[in-house]
Structures are given as C-alpha cells and as structure tokens.
Design an enzyme around this catalytic site. Structure first.
Site, PDB file in Angstrom:
ATOM      1  N   GLY A 150      15.672  82.122  87.234  1.00 17.27           N
ATOM      2  CA  GLY A 150      15.298  83.461  87.320  1.00 17.27           C
ATOM      3  C   GLY A 150      13.857  83.582  87.856  1.00 17.27           C
ATOM      4  O   GLY A 150      13.124  82.725  87.860  1.00 17.27           O
ATOM      5  N   LYS A 156      12.284  75.513  77.950  1.00 16.22           N
ATOM      6  CA  LYS A 156      11.105  75.067  79.259  1.00 16.22           C
ATOM      7  C   LYS A 156      10.019  75.637  79.081  1.00 16.22           C
ATOM      8  O   LYS A 156       9.597  76.636  79.064  1.00 16.22           O
ATOM      9  CB  LYS A 156      11.904  75.619  80.484  1.00 16.22           C
ATOM     10  CG  LYS A 156      10.999  75.969  81.703  1.00 16.22           C
ATOM     11  CD  LYS A 156      11.887  75.981  82.922  1.00 16.22           C
ATOM     12  CE  LYS A 156      11.309  76.946  84.018  1.00 16.22           C
ATOM     13  NZ  LYS A 156      12.139  77.308  84.974  1.00 16.22           N
ATOM     14  N   ASP A 197      13.487  73.218  92.515  1.00 13.78           N
ATOM     15  CA  ASP A 197      13.351  74.821  92.551  1.00 13.78           C
ATOM     16  C   ASP A 197      12.972  75.341  93.801  1.00 13.78           C
ATOM     17  O   ASP A 197      13.625  75.411  94.974  1.00 13.78           O
ATOM     18  CB  ASP A 197      12.522  75.295  91.286  1.00 13.78           C
ATOM     19  CG  ASP A 197      12.579  76.869  91.211  1.00 13.78           C
ATOM     20  OD1 ASP A 197      12.631  77.516  92.058  1.00 13.78           O
ATOM     21  OD2 ASP A 197      11.865  77.370  90.086  1.00 13.78           O
ATOM     22  N   GLU A 248      10.578  69.931  86.269  1.00 13.14           N
ATOM     23  CA  GLU A 248      10.919  70.872  87.531  1.00 13.14           C
ATOM     24  C   GLU A 248       9.883  71.191  88.440  1.00 13.14           C
ATOM     25  O   GLU A 248       8.721  71.186  87.815  1.00 13.14           O
ATOM     26  CB  GLU A 248      11.402  72.359  86.795  1.00 13.14           C
ATOM     27  CG  GLU A 248      11.947  73.326  87.771  1.00 13.14           C
ATOM     28  CD  GLU A 248      12.251  74.498  87.037  1.00 13.14           C
ATOM     29  OE1 GLU A 248      12.542  74.666  85.699  1.00 13.14           O
ATOM     30  OE2 GLU A 248      12.255  75.840  87.833  1.00 13.14           O
ATOM     31  N   SER A 304      12.481  80.216  79.632  1.00 11.83           N
ATOM     32  CA  SER A 304      11.206  79.813  80.111  1.00 11.83           C
ATOM     33  C   SER A 304      10.154  80.164  79.568  1.00 11.83           C
ATOM     34  O   SER A 304       9.919  81.530  79.320  1.00 11.83           O
ATOM     35  CB  SER A 304      11.359  80.130  81.620  1.00 11.83           C
ATOM     36  OG  SER A 304      10.303  79.820  82.222  1.00 11.83           O
ATOM     37  N   LYS A 337       6.160  76.000  80.739  1.00 12.50           N
ATOM     38  CA  LYS A 337       5.152  75.727  81.975  1.00 12.50           C
ATOM     39  C   LYS A 337       4.081  74.888  81.633  1.00 12.50           C
ATOM     40  O   LYS A 337       3.514  74.951  80.547  1.00 12.50           O
ATOM     41  CB  LYS A 337       4.805  77.125  82.335  1.00 12.50           C
ATOM     42  CG  LYS A 337       5.833  78.084  82.510  1.00 12.50           C
ATOM     43  CD  LYS A 337       6.612  77.715  84.055  1.00 12.50           C
ATOM     44  CE  LYS A 337       7.351  78.826  84.794  1.00 12.50           C
ATOM     45  NZ  LYS A 337       7.945  78.492  85.757  1.00 12.50           N
ATOM     46  N   ASP A 341       8.203  72.806  83.815  1.00 13.70           N
ATOM     47  CA  ASP A 341       8.023  73.281  84.968  1.00 13.70           C
ATOM     48  C   ASP A 341       6.739  73.507  85.508  1.00 13.70           C
ATOM     49  O   ASP A 341       5.957  74.220  84.830  1.00 13.70           O
ATOM     50  CB  ASP A 341       8.803  74.856  85.201  1.00 13.70           C
ATOM     51  CG  ASP A 341       9.125  75.354  86.498  1.00 13.70           C
ATOM     52  OD1 ASP A 341       8.493  74.571  87.582  1.00 13.70           O
ATOM     53  OD2 ASP A 341       9.669  76.188  86.865  1.00 13.70           O
ATOM     54  N   LYS A 390      18.556  79.828  92.466  1.00 11.64           N
ATOM     55  CA  LYS A 390      18.075  81.329  92.365  1.00 11.64           C
ATOM     56  C   LYS A 390      18.889  81.668  93.444  1.00 11.64           C
ATOM     57  O   LYS A 390      18.570  81.409  94.597  1.00 11.64           O
ATOM     58  CB  LYS A 390      16.558  81.354  92.316  1.00 11.64           C
ATOM     59  CG  LYS A 390      15.836  80.690  91.109  1.00 11.64           C
ATOM     60  CD  LYS A 390      14.344  80.801  91.192  1.00 11.64           C
ATOM     61  CE  LYS A 390      13.511  80.265  89.931  1.00 11.64           C
ATOM     62  NZ  LYS A 390      12.336  80.103  89.993  1.00 11.64           N
TER      63      LYS A 390
HETATM   64  O1  OSB Z   1       9.604  78.467  88.469  1.00  7.95           O
HETATM   65  O2  OSB Z   1      11.385  79.156  87.669  1.00  7.95           O
HETATM   66  C1  OSB Z   1      10.317  79.589  87.942  1.00  7.95           C
HETATM   67  C2  OSB Z   1       9.576  83.158  86.902  1.00  7.95           C
HETATM   68  C3  OSB Z   1       8.720  83.747  88.003  1.00  7.95           C
HETATM   69  C4  OSB Z   1       8.636  82.657  89.166  1.00  7.95           C
HETATM   70  C5  OSB Z   1       9.193  81.435  88.958  1.00  7.95           C
HETATM   71  C6  OSB Z   1       9.540  80.889  87.750  1.00  7.95           C
HETATM   72  C7  OSB Z   1       9.646  81.643  86.842  1.00  7.95           C
HETATM   73  C8  OSB Z   1      10.490  81.369  85.479  1.00  7.95           C
HETATM   74  C9  OSB Z   1      10.807  82.512  84.478  1.00  7.95           C
HETATM   75  O3  OSB Z   1      10.327  80.267  85.146  1.00  7.95           O
HETATM   76  C10 OSB Z   1      12.207  82.684  84.711  1.00  7.95           C
HETATM   77  C11 OSB Z   1      12.907  83.670  84.143  1.00  7.95           C
HETATM   78  O4  OSB Z   1      12.777  83.797  82.763  1.00  7.95           O
HETATM   79  O5  OSB Z   1      13.421  84.715  84.997  1.00  7.95           O
HETATM   80 MG    MG Z   2      10.622  76.772  88.456  1.00  9.28          MG
END
Ligand code: OSB
Ligand code: MG
Length: 368
Positions: A290, A161, A238, A213, A135, A163, A188, A262
């Site tokens: 995560g 992925k 999510d 996402e 991510s 953001k 995402d 999660k």
């Molecule tokens: O939306 O998946 C998410 C991190 C913090 C809060 C929400 C998200 C995330 C990530 C990173 O996308 C996930 C990771 O690398 O642990």
């Molecule tokens: Mg997410």
C-alpha cells in the site's frame, strides 16, 4: 467501451497520526483523484505517487502535468475493447507508471461497472476476504513500538511490518522479537542500506523475520542478489519492481524471494497481474502493498489481492487506522486479520462527494 470525459481533482487528506519511514515523516497525503466518464458511468482511481519524489522518481506535480498533456488526450474519446488496451495507448511514453496506472485503474473500474461485475471477478480473483497485516512507522521508543505491536496483534492482524533505518534496526527488532516470540514479523528499510551494511543485515537473520523488505537501493537488483546469497532471511522487493520484466529479471538472479505488489507502482491491474503470474511461475509468494491510499486506492488493492498468488498478508489494513473519515462511503475495515472484498460492481465503493469537496485543492474537467 467509450471514454467520454475525465475529471482530475487534487485533494489533501490528513493522516490520523504521522507515518515515519527511512525517507521521511508523512502527516498528510496529496492525492490526485481521477474519474473517467463513459457509458453513463464513472470509474475511479487515485495516484500513489508522493508529493515529492522520496519513494521512487514520480511525484504529484509531474503526474498531473503528464495526465493533462500526454495521457488523457490519448484515451479521451477512444472506444476501447477492454481496459487491457489502455497500457498500449500509453506505451509510447516511457516510465511514469504510477501516473499511467491512474488511467488504467479508472478504466478497469468503469469497465467492471459497465458489465455490472465486481472487479476481482474480471481480474481472475475469487476470494471473499484477503489476509492482512500492518505496516508500522518508526516510533519514539522501543516501548511505544511494543505497545503498538501488541495492540495490532490483539486486533488480529496476521503480520507486523516494522519500518527500520540506520540506528533503528537490530536492537529494535531484538526487543520486539523478545516480547512477541511467535509473531509473524517483517522489516521494511525503504532502500536505506548498502552492501557496506552487510554485518547489520546479517544480524537480522537471528530473529526469524518472514522477510526483509527493500534493504538496498530503489533502482537496484544486482546488489540485492549478492545480499540474498549471504542472508538466510528472504528479501522482499518493493521499490525495485516496476514491471513484470523487472520481476522476471529479479527472480532469475535470485535478487529476492518475495514480491510486494503495488498496483499503482507497476502501472495498473494488468501489469500487477503479470507480476503475480511471473512470481507464481518461480514459486515466489506475493502480497499486496500500500501507499497510504484513501478508500479508492485501497478498494483497487483489495480487488487485486484476491488473486491466488497473494498468499502472504498484505498492507491493506483498516481505513480507520489512517483517516478520521475516508473519502468513500463503504467502511473498509478488517475483521480478525481479514479484509472483506467489497461486493458491489467495479471497485465496490462509492465516493462521499460532499466530503471530497471540502478536501479539494483543484479540479479540472477534460473532454476529447
Ligand atoms: O514501502 O511499503 C512501503 C507507505 C508509503 C510509502 C511506501 C511504503 C509505505 C508503507 C505503508 O509501508 C503501506 C500502507 O499502510 O499503505
Ligand atoms: Mg515497502
């Protein structure tokens, strides 16, 4: 299994580099770390809530207060037949699944250790390694994003992925897709769009994304269903999925066609396994998300991701991407896009106590 005592620590851990999403920039994590003691052993879990309620409603201060005043008193001194009893003990209290998950997950680690079994075997998982992607947060430029994507693809990560947020979406993805025509790409949004952005979300259909996402509100299913009807790309939920019931309702109305599980968000391993089972019954693939966990939460996530329905690469990438030094002794590092499952009993990792001591903000001990 008797739960004799608990220790709750708050630690602060600096991220190697800032992680930017549509809801803010994170430079460190404030992690509540729970140890349950029983049978002469220790079980560990970490909270995945943020310091402020920017992702869902839960936040560290609220979780700590609840653990002390409500959750720990319900389990301390109890003799439970298995960790599956923990959600029942906590069920009079509504919501707050991330805080509840800390107790449940620590109980699973303790229980697995008491049986001298790796946790995944008790959960029903059998894989030795799990497929992972990364991510990637919002970067300073498209060029910087391209370089980062290139680096992680060359490390073998099986999915990238990105953001996104308003003003950092369609043009970015067009640029990345052009540079990497065959990469498995996803985006995402962390709930930053509404149905008024339909044109923009439909524009993303042009880039063969594996899924989009959580485009819409964190507490919404209905608008996601309306959006899914008008998109070719699958929606992955999510934030919106806090329970197996949420998963069932979402899939029943076709609010999404993939679920990011999660373990912490849904209240622990039992609930996560049930979300997985609901998704399987609808033929919907899941993957393990995560929350920038330390080695304790990461190890829990890896154990869960061994279940057969976790067919898409998850976010549990190498710990060394996040931290200069992790709080566990065992390195959690991917090899060619696969994260090996720790082999020891329980979650399979041990604490680096001396290092944790230097990160500790507060520490409290609880007895029945
Ligand atoms: O939306 O998946 C998410 C991190 C913090 C809060 C929400 C998200 C995330 C990530 C990173 O996308 C996930 C990771 O690398 O642990
Ligand atoms: Mg997410």
């Amino acid at each position: 299994m008797k739960i004799d005592a608990a220790e709750l620590r708050i630690i602060k851990l600096q991220l190697l580099r800032p992680f930017e999403t549509s809801f803010g920039v994170q430079v460190e994590r404030t992690i509540p770390l729970l140890t349950l003691l029983g049978e002469g052993l220790e079980g560990y879990a970490e909270g995945v809530m943020e310091e402020k309620p920017l992702y869902r409603e839960e936040f560290v201060g609220g979780a700590v207060a609840l653990l002390k005043e409500a959750f720990l008193p319900r389990v301390l001194g109890k003799d439970i037949s298995s960790p599956e009893a923990v959600p029942d003990l906590l069920s009079p209290f509504r919501g707050n699944r991330m805080a509840k998950a800390m107790v449940e997950m620590a109980a699973w680690d303790l229980w697995a250790k008491s049986l001298n079994q790796p946790l995944h075997r008790l959960l029903g998982g059998s894989r030795q390694a799990i497929p992972v992607g990364v991510s990637l947060g919002i970067q300073k430029s498209f060029q910087a994003t391209r370089e980062l994507v290139e680096k992680h693809l060359s490390q073998g990560y099986q999915r990238i992925k990105l953001k996104i947020k308003p003003g950092w979406d369609v043009d970015l993805i067009a640029s990345i897709r052009e540079a990497f025509p065959s990469a498995v790409l996803t985006v995402d949004a962390n709930s930053c769009y509404s149905l008024a952005d339909l044109h923009l979300l439909r524009a993303l259909d042009a880039f063969q994304l594996d899924y989009i996402e959580q485009p819409l509100a964190y507490d919404d299913l209905l608008d996601h269903a309306r959006l899914q009807q008008q998109l070719e790309t699958a929606i992955c939920l999510d934030e919106s999925i806090l329970s197996p019931e949420d998963a069932r309702k979402a899939l029943q109305i076709d609010a999404g066609r993939v679920i990011n599980i999660k373990v912490g968000r849904v209240g622990g391993h039992l609930a996560a396994r049930r979300v997985h089972d609901v998704a399987q019954s609808y033929g919907v693939p899941v993957w393990c998300g995560g929350m920038l966990e330390s080695g304790v939460g990461r190890a829990h996530n890896i154990q869960m991701a061994t279940l057969p329905g976790f067919t898409k690469p998850g976010d549990t990438s190498s710990a060394s991407r996040y931290w200069k030094q992790d709080i566990v002794n065992e390195p959690l590092e991917t090899q060619d896009g696969l994260m090996p499952v720790p082999k020891g009993a329980g979650i399979g990792v041990t604490l680096n106590r001396a290092y944790i001591e230097t990160l500790t903000i507060s520490r409290e001990f609880f007895r029945p």
